[in-house]
Design a protein around this motif. Structure first.
Motif, short mmCIF file in Angstrom:
data_model
loop_
_atom_site.label_atom_id
_atom_site.label_comp_id
_atom_site.label_asym_id
_atom_site.label_seq_id
_atom_site.Cartn_x
_atom_site.Cartn_y
_atom_site.Cartn_z
N VAL A 1 0.84 -1.20 0.00
CA VAL A 1 0.00 0.00 0.00
C VAL A 1 0.88 1.24 0.00
CG1 VAL A 1 -1.99 1.09 1.08
CG2 VAL A 1 -1.55 -1.33 1.50
N ASN A 2 0.67 2.11 -0.96
CA ASN A 2 1.41 3.38 -1.05
C ASN A 2 2.92 3.13 -0.96
OD1 ASN A 2 -1.12 4.65 -1.05
ND2 ASN A 2 -1.12 4.75 1.19
N GLY A 3 3.39 2.05 -1.58
CA GLY A 3 4.82 1.78 -1.62
C GLY A 3 5.37 1.06 -0.39
N THR A 4 4.52 0.76 0.59
CA THR A 4 4.99 0.04 1.79
C THR A 4 4.35 -1.34 1.83
OG1 THR A 4 5.11 2.14 2.95
CG2 THR A 4 5.11 0.16 4.32
N SER A 5 5.11 -2.35 2.30
CA SER A 5 4.54 -3.70 2.44
C SER A 5 4.04 -3.90 3.86
CB SER A 5 5.59 -4.76 2.13
OG SER A 5 5.69 -4.90 0.75
N TYR A 6 2.84 -4.42 3.99
CA TYR A 6 2.27 -4.73 5.30
C TYR A 6 2.03 -6.23 5.36
CZ TYR A 6 1.17 0.28 5.52
OH TYR A 6 1.24 1.65 5.53
N ALA A 7 2.50 -6.89 6.43
CA ALA A 7 2.15 -8.30 6.64
C ALA A 7 0.82 -8.32 7.37
CB ALA A 7 3.23 -8.99 7.47
N VAL A 8 -0.18 -8.89 6.73
CA VAL A 8 -1.53 -8.87 7.28
C VAL A 8 -1.93 -10.30 7.64
CG1 VAL A 8 -3.95 -8.47 6.67
CG2 VAL A 8 -2.20 -6.84 5.94
N THR A 9 -2.44 -10.47 8.87
CA THR A 9 -3.00 -11.77 9.24
C THR A 9 -4.50 -11.55 9.42
OG1 THR A 9 -0.96 -12.38 10.33
CG2 THR A 9 -2.92 -13.66 10.90
N LEU B 1 -1.58 10.32 -1.23
CA LEU B 1 -1.71 11.42 -2.20
C LEU B 1 -0.73 12.56 -1.93
CD1 LEU B 1 -5.55 11.85 -2.86
CD2 LEU B 1 -3.84 10.75 -4.32
N ALA B 2 -0.65 13.01 -0.68
CA ALA B 2 0.21 14.16 -0.38
C ALA B 2 1.68 13.73 -0.40
CB ALA B 2 -0.15 14.73 0.99
N GLN B 3 2.56 14.65 -0.81
CA GLN B 3 4.01 14.42 -0.73
C GLN B 3 4.49 15.18 0.49
OE1 GLN B 3 5.84 12.68 -3.14
NE2 GLN B 3 3.87 12.15 -4.06
N GLY B 4 4.69 14.47 1.60
CA GLY B 4 5.06 15.17 2.84
C GLY B 4 3.98 16.17 3.21
N GLU B 5 4.40 17.44 3.36
CA GLU B 5 3.44 18.49 3.73
C GLU B 5 2.70 19.04 2.51
OE1 GLU B 5 2.66 19.77 7.00
OE2 GLU B 5 3.59 17.78 7.28
#
Ligand SMILES: Cc1cc2nc3c(=O)[nH]c(=O)nc-3n(C[C@H](O)[C@H](O)[C@H](O)COP(=O)(O)OP(=O)(O)OC[C@H]3O[C@@H](n4cnc5c(N)ncnc54)[C@H](O)[C@@H]3O)c2cc1C
Ligand code: FES
Ligand code: FES
Lengths: 291, 160
Positions: B10-18, B80-84
């Protein structure tokens, strides 16, 4: 709202998929786009013990426009139909009708196989398949068979598919050059299920209409052809009188359904209005193309 | 916690979901990834509030099981936002007063961004049809349409 629990399988071949369905003996369901099945599960209208996802099975998403026929894989999504330039040329009625299916996000996921198997009387694809005399190829644990679209649809939300059968493709006969077509629909909001819709196709034999086909959906408990309206078109000139007569014949012939959105008398009148309008537009389109 | 363990990107990050098989993508984003920007309204495919982008296409995250998104690239409003710096469409929503309670806003943002990335040539009329996919109970839609057009100017639809 949490969905009822189930086991999930994501096989890579049709053989595995049909074997899983056969083993579950009627408690399992296929999931394609999920755009009808998930709402049904949310309402507890369906609570399958096992879901067999078709997403990893190769070869179900092709659009092939060949000389004799058009073959659409069961996992072809609404979006793919709307994006296909070959379909827009070979079977323009289909994208015109599919433009009325649901909303943007749903068109990105919903599939034609799911629509046929769901058999909602207000859905566009089954109606076009019935109108065009399409054939539906299915595979079960016991082998293949082909079912004419109008024999697949048995009633509202009812098909003649066996528990272990999966729709793999739908085949449409190619249209002759110059076939005219018509489609019109009325829904409360664009993309909502139709209160009524009509589809038609016909050829011109000199100055006269030939091979007319007319189908109605949304207003009746299954998508169906309306032979009296077809008889009112065949052999006549494509003018207002003929179209008015066909519209009156369609209105008189159908047995309209009733629900909270519309009564039977309203649907009967609506079918006539839509058919007259759609047929007039089929001629206007010819004139525009000729200019 | 029970169920299968799998990855969501999601949004470039991997989440391990159980999560159990029956968990929808929308619920998994909120409960298992902690990304509560995605809102769930009707949970039956009608309102569009739960819209996220999966492999470049806007979809309704209440109409998809989380497991079906395994291996896909998912984008939510948090991306959507890039930082601030807000995404131009977010800024346009503020400028045009396109939100009141804000409940529908993440869904509209992801719908509009996704639809205009998928169909960059769509006309103003087609954009209006896309906006009709989602429900807003506050704004009356005019300000949402104005914001969408400000962020993604369309050539005027030719008069018939
Ligand atoms: C808000 C909303 C509005 C909608 N409006 C419309 C509309 O205007 N017109 C319209 O036509 N549809 C509409 N739909 C339904 C949508 O088009 C669905 O995508 C479609 O009816 C089913 O396709 P699916 O791939 O999502 O099927 P799924 O939801 O995955 O499955 C539906 C059923 O078909 C079975 N099935 C699926 N694929 C196969 C297969 N290959 N072989 C055998 N069985 C199979 C499943 O087991 C299930 O019973 C709407 C849906 C929503 C949520
Ligand atoms: S919450 Fe998904 S469409 Fe309403
Ligand atoms: S701003 Fe309140 S629902 Fe849209």
């Amino acid at each position: 709202m949490k969905l009822p629990a189930f086991d999930y399988a994501c096989p890579e071949t049709l053989d595995e998929a049909t074997a899983l369905l056969a083993e579950a003996g009627g408690d399992a369901k296929v999931i394609a786009g999920g755009q009808s099945l998930l709402p049904f599960m949310a309402f507890r209208l369906a609570a399958p013990s096992l879901l067999v996802d078709l997403r990893k099975i190769a070869g179900l998403d092709g659009i092939e426009v060949a000389d004799g026929e058009i073959r659409l894989g069961a996992m072809v999504r609404w979006r793919d139909i709307l994006d296909s330039a070959a379909l827009a040329r070979a079977l323009p009625l289909l994208p015109a009708a599919i433009g009325h299916v649901a909303h943007y996000q749903i068109r990105n996921r919903g599939t034609l196989g799911g629509s046929l198997a769901h058999a909602d009387p207000a859905s566009e694809f089954p109606c076009i398949a019935v109108l065009c005399g399409a054939s539906v190829d299915v595979v079960g644990a016991g082998g293949h068979r082909t079912i004419p679209a109008d024999e697949l649809i048995a009633g509202p939300m009812e098909t003649t598919l066996e528990d272990d059968e999966i729709i793999v493709a739908v085949r449409f006969p190619r249209w002759p050059e110059g076939r005219r077509w018509a489609f019109d629909e009325f829904a409360l909001r664009h993309g909502d299920l139709a209160i009524a819709a009509v589809a038609a196709a016909y050829d011109m034999d000199g100055p006269h209409i030939a091979h007319a086909r007319v189908a109605v959906m949304g207003a009746t408990d299954t998508p169906q052809r309306v032979p009296p309206a077809e008889d009112a078109l065949n052999g006549r000139a494509p003018d207002d009188d003929t179209f008015g007569a066909a519209a009156a014949a369609a209105s008189a012939a159908i047995e309209p359904t009733e629900d909270l959105h519309a009564g039977a008398a309203y649907r009967r009148a609506l079918v006539g209005t839509l058919l007259r309008r759609a047929l007039a537009e089929s001629c206007a389109r010819e004139r525009e193309a000729a200019e | 916690m029970s169920g299968q363990t799998f990855q969501l990107h999601v949004n470039g990050t991997s989440y391990a979901v159980t999560a159990p098989d029956r968990k929808t993508l929308g619920d998994a984003l909120r409960e298992d990834c902690g990304l509560t920007g995605t809102h769930l309204g009707c949970e039956q495919g009608v309102c569009g509030t739960c819209t996220v982008i999966v492999d470049g296409r806007p979809v309704r995250s209440c109409l998809m099981f989380a497991r079906q998104a395994e291996g896909a690239q998912i984008r939510t409003v948090e991306g959507l936002a890039q930082g601030e710096r807000l995404h131009p469409l977010q800024q346009a929503f503020i400028d045009a007063h396109a939100l009141q309670c804000g409940f529908c806003t993440p869904g509209f943002l992801m719908l509009i961004v996704g639809a205009l990335e998928q169909d960059p040539d769509m006309t103003e009329d087609e954009l209006a049809e896309v906006l009709s996919s989602n429900l807003c109970r506050c704004t009356g839609y005019a300000a949402i349409a104005k914001a969408a057009l400000a962020a993604y100017p369309r050539p005027a639809t030719p008069a018939e």
